[in-house]
Design a protein around this motif. Structure first.
Motif, PDB file in Angstrom:
ATOM      1  N   LEU A  58       0.802  -1.198  -0.144  1.00 40.45           N
ATOM      2  CA  LEU A  58      -0.094  -0.023   0.054  1.00 40.45           C
ATOM      3  C   LEU A  58       1.089   1.371  -0.171  1.00 40.45           C
ATOM      4  N   PRO A  59       0.640   2.176  -0.999  1.00 39.13           N
ATOM      5  CA  PRO A  59       1.484   3.216  -0.902  1.00 39.13           C
ATOM      6  C   PRO A  59       1.500   4.088   0.346  1.00 39.13           C
ATOM      7  N   ALA A  60       2.691   4.698   0.550  1.00 41.08           N
ATOM      8  CA  ALA A  60       2.987   5.570   1.896  1.00 41.08           C
ATOM      9  C   ALA A  60       1.901   6.611   1.846  1.00 41.08           C
ATOM     10  N   SER A  61       1.446   7.173   0.743  1.00 34.98           N
ATOM     11  CA  SER A  61       0.643   8.617   0.850  1.00 34.98           C
ATOM     12  C   SER A  61      -0.801   8.020   1.365  1.00 34.98           C
ATOM     13  N   VAL A  62      -1.171   6.643   1.211  1.00 33.76           N
ATOM     14  CA  VAL A  62      -2.385   6.371   1.756  1.00 33.76           C
ATOM     15  C   VAL A  62      -2.294   5.583   2.945  1.00 33.76           C
ATOM     16  N   ARG A  63      -1.164   4.887   3.384  1.00 29.75           N
ATOM     17  CA  ARG A  63      -1.018   4.173   4.594  1.00 29.75           C
ATOM     18  C   ARG A  63      -0.877   5.023   5.636  1.00 29.75           C
ATOM     19  N   LYS A  64      -0.273   6.153   5.594  1.00 33.14           N
ATOM     20  CA  LYS A  64      -0.141   7.159   6.709  1.00 33.14           C
ATOM     21  C   LYS A  64      -1.421   7.530   7.242  1.00 33.14           C
ATOM     22  N   ASN A  65      -2.480   7.453   6.443  1.00 33.67           N
ATOM     23  CA  ASN A  65      -3.917   8.075   6.716  1.00 33.67           C
ATOM     24  C   ASN A  65      -4.706   6.862   7.491  1.00 33.67           C
TER      25      ASN A  65
END
Length: 466
Positions: free
Chosen positions: A223-230
């Motif tokens: 899962l790309p970090a830009s999505v995973r962080k949220n």
């Protein structure tokens, strides 16, 4: 006295009240009739499914009766588990529920199912519990396993998906044409899992080496970090540190988290299913060889690659066959050149001569993951005719182990595969019994991280260990 108009209105109002009361009585009667019918249907045993196509697994069995199980309460717990796990038409209900939620909350990113509230992950694991002198073959004190050396992370360019909306509706996160499973940490289950593996290592000390591999899910890997962080899903890296830190020095951990992260731009997890691909399993196999101190078989020379397109997995069905997940995956399999024969004992006890990797080109879209070792069977034996040194390995696994097992074939004369969820259906042997009978020197636990939070699965592992 009332005039004629007043009398007419009074009679009309009474008529309306009677009609309204009649309608309500009918509604109440229909409601209770539906409840009664549902209750009757729920106890028609033949209507209870035994397999979930959506989840790609066998469902719970009705528990066998025994006086001991009755006294301990396990018998009634088993009935409760069987009843809830095999409710008639469960996959249909799940699909309808998901479709209804999707109508209420349309969006580019949707989560289906139920997200469980997990425990906070402790910074330090509990020290291993010492075995009783009568149970352990060594009385030396056990020490906590030191932290595993990790490879530096590999720089990989990820797509920026910051603008993708996220809606929390349950336990499956759908991002574009890919889905991911939420993970929550359970300290009770984690401690029980660590205790079971430590006990296995203590019982087999001097007889066999015990390895443990916990497989992360795609949520933390691809899962790309830009999505995973949220996304509020538990940190699998920290969770694995807790597990591996709690193992005794008799357990050899096979830490594959960072290895998979360093290959996250490759096809190592399916988009429509919760499993890893065979390529992801091969990278894990290489780490297992590193833990053993052996050279891994070469992917290009020891195996023949096969592709079976048209696979739609558990995420697709759990999401109510969501349109964005309708683009099929491809099963990429690697057939060992030494042998492709597997001798299987099925859940009904019948033997089956099968294949290590089966051609599933013509199988239904939801069944194609069973290309690997015939799916989830209690007991499987694979003999390599080109190895005659007596080497043997016992793999204790759930479905994530299926894609992993074929890579072991070149390394051993015999590979024994135990599905700890079903082994009791065909034999009552415990782990020590099987080690003594087979002479295996390597025992490998392979479990995806979600299994380690499931108390019933962890209990099944502990029961098998003995």
């Amino acid at each position: 006295m009332m005039n004629n108009n007043e009398m007419y209105n009074e009679q009309n109002n009474r008529g309306k009240i009677k009609r309204t009361g009649g309608y309500r009585s009918i509604q109440i009667g229909l409601f209770f009739a539906a409840l009664f019918l549902l209750a009757v249907v729920s106890w028609i045993v033949p209507l209870h499914p035994t397999v979930s196509e959506a989840e790609k697994r066998e469902l719970a069995d009705f528990p066998p009766f025994s006086v001991q199980a009755l006294a301990s309460g396990d018998f009634f717990d088993g009935i409760n588990t069987w009843f809830s796990d095999t409710f008639p038409f469960r996959d249909t209900y799940v699909a309808l529920n998901t479709a209804f939620k999707e109508m209420l909350s349309p969006g580019g990113t949707t989560i289906h199912g139920d997200v469980e509230q997990g425990d906070a992950i402790p910074d330090q694991p509990a020290p291993p519990v010492k075995e009783d002198e009568d149970d352990a073959s060594s009385n030396e004190p056990e020490s906590v396993q030191p932290p595993v050396e990790k490879d530096p992370p590999k720089e990989i360019q990820e797509p920026d998906m910051t603008d993708v909306p996220v809606e929390t509706l349950g336990a499956i996160l759908v991002v574009g044409d890919s889905a991911y499973e939420y993970y929550s940490f359970s300290q009770t289950a984690a401690d029980a899992y660590v205790a079971a593996v430590n006990r296995a290592a203590a019982l087999l000390d001097g007889k066999a080496n015990v390895y443990d591999m916990i497989v992360p899910t795609s949520m933390d890997i691809t899962l790309p970090a830009s999505v995973r962080k949220n996304v509020q899903s538990a940190d699998q890296r920290k969770s694995m540190d807790y597990f591996y830190g709690g193992f005794s020095d008799k357990v050899h951990p096979v830490d594959i988290y960072d290895t998979l992260r360093n290959h996250r731009d490759e096809y190592i997890y399916y988009r429509t299913d919760h499993h890893w691909t065979a390529l992801g399993a091969y990278y894990a196999y290489k780490e297992y060889c590193a833990a053993r101190g052996t050279v891994p078989a070469d992917l290009d020379t020891a195996y023949t690659k096969a592709e079976y397109p048209g696979f739609l997995g558990s995420f697709y069905f759990d999401s109510g066959k969501k349109a964005s997940l309708s683009k099929p995956d491809t099963i990429e399999a690697y057939i060992p050149k030494d042998t492709n024969r597997a001798d299987i004992t099925q859940s009904d006890g019948n033997p089956l001569n099968w294949s290590v990797v089966t051609d599933v080109s013509t199988w239904k879209a939801g069944a194609k993951y069973s290309a690997f070792i015939g799916g989830d069977n209690p007991w499987t034996v694979i003999k390599n005719p080109n190895v005659t040194d007596g080497s043997a390995c016992i793999v204790i696994k759930e479905s994530f182990g299926n894609a992993f097992v074929p890579f072991l074939v070149p390394d051993y004369q015999t590979v024994y595969v135990v599905d700890y969820r079903h082994i009791h259906k065909v034999k009552g042997d415990k782990l020590m019994d099987i080690v003594n009978a087979t002479g295996a020197k390597d025992v490998l636990f392979v479990n995806n991280i979600s299994a380690t939070r499931n108390s019933s699965l962890v209990k099944a592992i502990a029961n098998f260990v003995g």
